[in-house]
Write a protein that holds these residues in place. Sequence first.
Motif, PDB file in Angstrom:
ATOM      1  N   PHE B  33      -7.076  -9.105  31.765  1.00 40.99           N
ATOM      2  CA  PHE B  33      -7.645  -8.187  32.789  1.00 40.99           C
ATOM      3  C   PHE B  33      -7.362  -6.725  32.489  1.00 40.99           C
ATOM      4  N   TYR B  35      -7.089  -2.871  34.233  1.00 43.73           N
ATOM      5  CA  TYR B  35      -7.191  -1.985  35.281  1.00 43.73           C
ATOM      6  C   TYR B  35      -7.177  -0.513  35.025  1.00 43.73           C
ATOM      7  N   PRO B  43      -3.472   0.195  41.041  1.00 44.52           N
ATOM      8  CA  PRO B  43      -4.498  -0.141  39.955  1.00 44.52           C
ATOM      9  C   PRO B  43      -5.351  -0.540  40.594  1.00 44.52           C
ATOM     10  N   PHE B  45      -9.165  -2.803  39.647  1.00 40.23           N
ATOM     11  CA  PHE B  45      -9.655  -3.826  38.869  1.00 40.23           C
ATOM     12  C   PHE B  45     -10.856  -3.058  37.886  1.00 40.23           C
ATOM     13  N   TYR B  48     -12.479  -8.522  33.684  1.00 36.93           N
ATOM     14  CA  TYR B  48     -11.944  -9.864  33.626  1.00 36.93           C
ATOM     15  C   TYR B  48     -12.426 -10.460  32.608  1.00 36.93           C
ATOM     16  N   LEU B  55     -16.259 -12.451  32.485  1.00 37.42           N
ATOM     17  CA  LEU B  55     -16.871 -13.089  33.673  1.00 37.42           C
ATOM     18  C   LEU B  55     -16.828 -11.988  34.976  1.00 37.42           C
ATOM     19  N   ASP B  56     -16.359 -10.805  34.817  1.00 33.56           N
ATOM     20  CA  ASP B  56     -16.584 -10.053  36.034  1.00 33.56           C
ATOM     21  C   ASP B  56     -16.199  -8.708  35.430  1.00 33.56           C
ATOM     22  N   GLU B  99      -3.290 -19.942  36.782  1.00 32.30           N
ATOM     23  CA  GLU B  99      -2.197 -19.153  37.122  1.00 32.30           C
ATOM     24  C   GLU B  99      -2.331 -17.975  37.594  1.00 32.30           C
ATOM     25  N   TYR B 100      -1.720 -17.608  38.837  1.00 32.60           N
ATOM     26  CA  TYR B 100      -2.102 -16.435  39.576  1.00 32.60           C
ATOM     27  C   TYR B 100      -1.275 -15.353  39.110  1.00 32.60           C
ATOM     28  N   GLU B 101      -0.068 -15.566  38.347  1.00 33.19           N
ATOM     29  CA  GLU B 101       0.825 -14.363  38.119  1.00 33.19           C
ATOM     30  C   GLU B 101       0.273 -13.863  36.919  1.00 33.19           C
ATOM     31  N   GLN B 102       0.162 -12.338  36.764  1.00 30.70           N
ATOM     32  CA  GLN B 102      -0.323 -11.726  35.936  1.00 30.70           C
ATOM     33  C   GLN B 102       0.794 -10.938  35.212  1.00 30.70           C
ATOM     34  N   PHE B 104       1.769  -7.901  32.896  1.00 28.12           N
ATOM     35  CA  PHE B 104       1.303  -6.679  32.818  1.00 28.12           C
ATOM     36  C   PHE B 104       1.703  -5.865  31.483  1.00 28.12           C
ATOM     37  N   GLY B 105       1.114  -5.180  30.552  1.00 22.39           N
ATOM     38  CA  GLY B 105       1.553  -4.365  29.520  1.00 22.39           C
ATOM     39  C   GLY B 105       1.886  -3.072  30.070  1.00 22.39           C
TER      40      GLY B 105
END
Lengths: 113, 113
Positions: B33, B35, B43, B45, B48, B55-56, B99-102, B104-105
């Motif tokens: 992702f 942002y 953030p 979006f 993705y 896809l988005d 898996e919903y958890e992202q 982040f950098g």
Amino acid sequence: AQSVTQLDSHVSVSEGTPVLLRCNYSSSYSPSLFWYVQHPNKGLQLLLKYTSAATLVKGINGFEAEFKKSETSFHLTKPSAHMSDAAEYFCVVTTTGGFKTIFGAGTRLFVKA
Amino acid sequence: GAGVSQSPRYKVAKRGQDVALRCDPISGHVSLFWYQQALGQGPEFLTYFQNEAQLDKSGLPSDRFFAERPEGSVSTLKIQRTQQEDSAVYLCASSFLGEYEQYFGPGTRLTVT
């Protein structure tokens, strides 16, 4: 369309007192909801997540949140604030499939000694 | 193991210049992702990827913004003819598929002068 509203831009508490950060969401179907924390000069970190299992969700560092569908709320709480909790907190909703991710504007938590 | 890394961490560009921001996701993470986080905001979006497929891209603010992930690992966000309103922190996140958890950098802070 989905949206997230964090009701307070700033919250100030004294160390050792309870924390309440409020979040309301709008979603046309069952959402997945999250709270992330962002400490100064650090990356976003997941605190907890709700993905249609138990409505009371426990996270890291003593935080928890309760999903209330009737109120479309997902408020974040902690019984006793610690100085290290001072940070920016974001309430987040995702689409089914988990990729279109909407962040709230954030609530900055201040903790006074 | 290594987390999500982004480079450069800071970038100053003159208005009208092109910039390229790099994201190295966690190894094995299919989802990626991007942002944009403006000062004092949550953030937003941008786009993705699932492997190399974008896809988005509904969050990309204009056709000056372009993202790619040609081999399904490293991703680049390119901004052409930068404008002052592009000044922000650009965050990259990755996750396992489903898996919903992202994760982040640290972000790239872009300042356009």
